[in-house]
Design an enzyme around this catalytic site. Structure first.
Site, mmCIF file in Angstrom:
data_model
loop_
_atom_site.group_PDB
_atom_site.id
_atom_site.type_symbol
_atom_site.label_atom_id
_atom_site.label_comp_id
_atom_site.label_asym_id
_atom_site.label_seq_id
_atom_site.Cartn_x
_atom_site.Cartn_y
_atom_site.Cartn_z
ATOM 1 N NE ARG A 189 3.547 8.683 -8.964
ATOM 2 C CZ ARG A 189 4.196 7.735 -8.271
ATOM 3 N NH1 ARG A 189 5.477 7.534 -8.454
ATOM 4 N NH2 ARG A 189 3.538 7.017 -7.379
ATOM 5 C CG ASP A 248 5.346 -2.862 -5.139
ATOM 6 O OD1 ASP A 248 6.061 -3.871 -5.265
ATOM 7 O OD2 ASP A 248 5.771 -1.801 -4.649
ATOM 8 C CG ASN A 249 7.513 -0.338 -8.072
ATOM 9 O OD1 ASN A 249 6.695 0.412 -7.540
ATOM 10 N ND2 ASN A 249 8.646 -0.671 -7.497
ATOM 11 C CG ASP A 302 10.146 9.330 7.477
ATOM 12 O OD1 ASP A 302 9.778 8.958 6.341
ATOM 13 O OD2 ASP A 302 11.256 9.864 7.687
ATOM 14 N N GLY A 303 7.066 8.081 6.148
ATOM 15 C CA GLY A 303 6.174 8.543 5.088
ATOM 16 C C GLY A 303 6.632 9.786 4.383
ATOM 17 N N GLY A 309 0.806 -1.219 0.000
ATOM 18 C CA GLY A 309 0.000 0.000 0.000
ATOM 19 C C GLY A 309 0.836 1.264 0.000
ATOM 20 C CE LYS A 325 8.001 7.938 -4.824
ATOM 21 N NZ LYS A 325 8.596 7.516 -6.119
ATOM 22 C CG ASP A 361 9.152 3.340 -7.504
ATOM 23 O OD1 ASP A 361 10.085 4.145 -7.381
ATOM 24 O OD2 ASP A 361 8.803 2.584 -6.593
#
Length: 485
Positions: free
Chosen positions: A178, A254-255, A127-128, A92, A115, A264
């Site tokens: 993006r 996932d890419n 930490d995102g 996710g 992002k 990505d």
């Protein structure tokens, strides 16, 4: 839908509405001192967005997710994925948010996605956040890929947050805005399949058909047709990567998009000295995603997509597997045909030339490049001069003069079209040393080198005086890229 004052942008909620089981409502973290670093004005214009509005406080707020149009529903998307061959059932958006959808230039919806906007329920302890350098890398390289005609997500803007992030050291933070045809990926289908909810899997597949492969809707088996369309799109995409020496670096499931766009730009780089064994990523210790292995990696990822979609192909598993195997079997012929067609164009070969003759000529050319460690980009461009009668620019690149002279004699006997070659062989790609130089300057506060580099790579086929350093290979030596997470 009404909108927040000062932000005349209306965002759709298509993904959140169609697939609520895969959409976690979430908000971006506040930015202490946001500052717009770069704005992709051509892309903004294509999307019908006002660049001046985006430069204002409310626009910058939109680009960081801290000012959201009324009625929009930012969500973190759920997906699964195989990462370097190992399955993770719950990945996710760990540092990203889907703000919503905008109408694209062709009328189809496109995602507006962030992002580096902060931690989400999928962050797995991270930490995102994101640093300036990796976000600007995606901006530079995705614009170059777009200019080269390679399907890709694109960067609308990069905003410095005023919040430092800790990676290998303390770095200035940033958020990337993006744009993508969608963020549906192989991992999305894997997640839906893992829930055991066939209705969710079907709705996801219907969304992919509607957004990316509408011709599949009219097929007798629409979901098998969707799979076949994704196989074809990925075969064509990877062939295009190979033709320009692009090394993605992290081809996890996932890419891999269902749209066929490149996504990505973490540890990506462009190969210079031709060698199929080239890879750059610091996290790819065994070279799983090396340049020469990219077609096999894509095929493996597509096999995982087939496994996820099996319940939609047929009621009986044995029949579904047989259909999937047959469809996946078309990947290699499609890829090889796309690659050969690309090389025929790059070498200016006549249309009537037998494919096997062309294939041998291409293989011999690549063998010369590999044996002599010749730069892929500049050697292809130098062939245009040879086609016009001046072989010295090519001969200067190699040590095996007898070998190159023999190859040139065979090739020039076919009367290659130099003008056609110039239309497909770039002068400029994002040279790794120039990208690193520009990112280092931006991290220190000067975005001028990034803006200049983007200006150059947006016109990759037009040779211009004064830009010689942008066309020259790097100084050599080991080069390593990092994910930035």
């Amino acid at each position: 839908m009404t909108v927040t004052p000062g932000v005349s942008v209306v965002l759709g909620t298509r993904f959140a509405t169609a697939l609520p089981e895969m959409a976690v409502p979430w908000q971006a973290v506040e930015t202490p001192a946001p500052r717009l670093l770069v704005l992709n004005e051509p892309l903004a214009a294509e999307l019908g967005l006002d660049p001046e509005e985006l430069r204002g406080p409310a626009g910058v707020g939109l680009l960081t997710g801290t000012v959201v149009p009324e009625g929009a529903r930012p969500v973190a998307q759920a997906y699964a994925g195989h990462q370097f061959g190992y399955y993770n059932p719950r990945l996710g958006d760990g540092r990203a948010l889907l703000l919503g959808e905008l109408p694209g230039a062709d009328g189809r919806p496109v995602d507006l996605h962030l992002k580096g906007s902060g931690a989400t329920p999928f962050s797995r302890g991270g930490d995102g956040l994101a640093a300036v350098g990796p976000m600007l890398r995606e901006y530079v390289v995705s614009e170059a890929m777009h200019a080269l005609g390679i399907p890709t997500t694109r960067s609308l803007a990069v905003v410095a947050t005023g919040r430092p992030v800790r990676r290998e050291t303390l770095l200035p933070g940033a958020v990337l805005a993006r744009v993508a045809a969608s963020h549906l990926r192989v991992g999305s289908a894997q997640y839906a399949r893992a829930t055991g909810d066939d209705d969710l899997l079907r709705r996801l597949a219907d969304e992919a058909i509607d957004r990316h492969h509408p011709a599949s809707a009219d097929a007798g088996n629409r979901y098998l047709a969707l799979y076949e369309a994704v196989v074809a799109a990925q075969a064509d995409l990877v062939a295009r990567w190979m033709l320009v020496g692009f090394v993605h670096g992290v081809m996890n499931t996932d890419n891999v998009t269902l749209s066929g766009e490149t996504i990505d730009y973490g540890p990506c780089a462009f190969m210079e000295g031709y060698d199929p064994d080239t890879w750059f990523s610091s996290v790819d210790e065994g070279g799983r995603y090396r340049y020469g292995n990219q077609p096999l990696a894509a095929e493996w990822d597509l096999a995982r997509l087939a496994e996820a979609l099996l319940p939609l192909f047929a009621d009986e598993q044995e029949q579904a597997v047989a259909l999937a195997v047959e469809a996946l079997g078309r990947f290699r012929p499609r890829y090889e045909a796309a690659l050969l067609a690309g090389w025929r164009a790059k070498l200016g070969l006549p249309a009537g030339l037998d494919d096997e003759v062309a294939r041998v000529l291409v293989d011999d050319w690549l063998a010369l490049l590999q044996a002599n460690r010749v730069d892929l980009t500049s050697s292809a461009r130098a062939l245009s001069a040879a086609a016009r009668g001046d072989a010295e620019p090519v001969r200067e690149l190699v040590l095996d003069l007898a070998g190159i002279d023999a190859w040139l004699e065979r090739w020039r006997a076919l009367a290659p079209d130099a003008d056609a070659m110039d239309r497909v062989n770039p002068v400029y790609v994002p040279r790794n040393h120039l990208v690193e130089e520009a990112l280092a300057a931006a991290t220190a506060g000067d975005t001028g080198p990034v803006e200049r580099l983007v200006e150059v790579v947006r016109r990759p086929f037009d040779e211009r005086p004064g830009l010689e350093r942008y066309a020259a290979p790097g100084p050599g030596g080991p080069f390593v890229t990092f994910c930035g997470t």
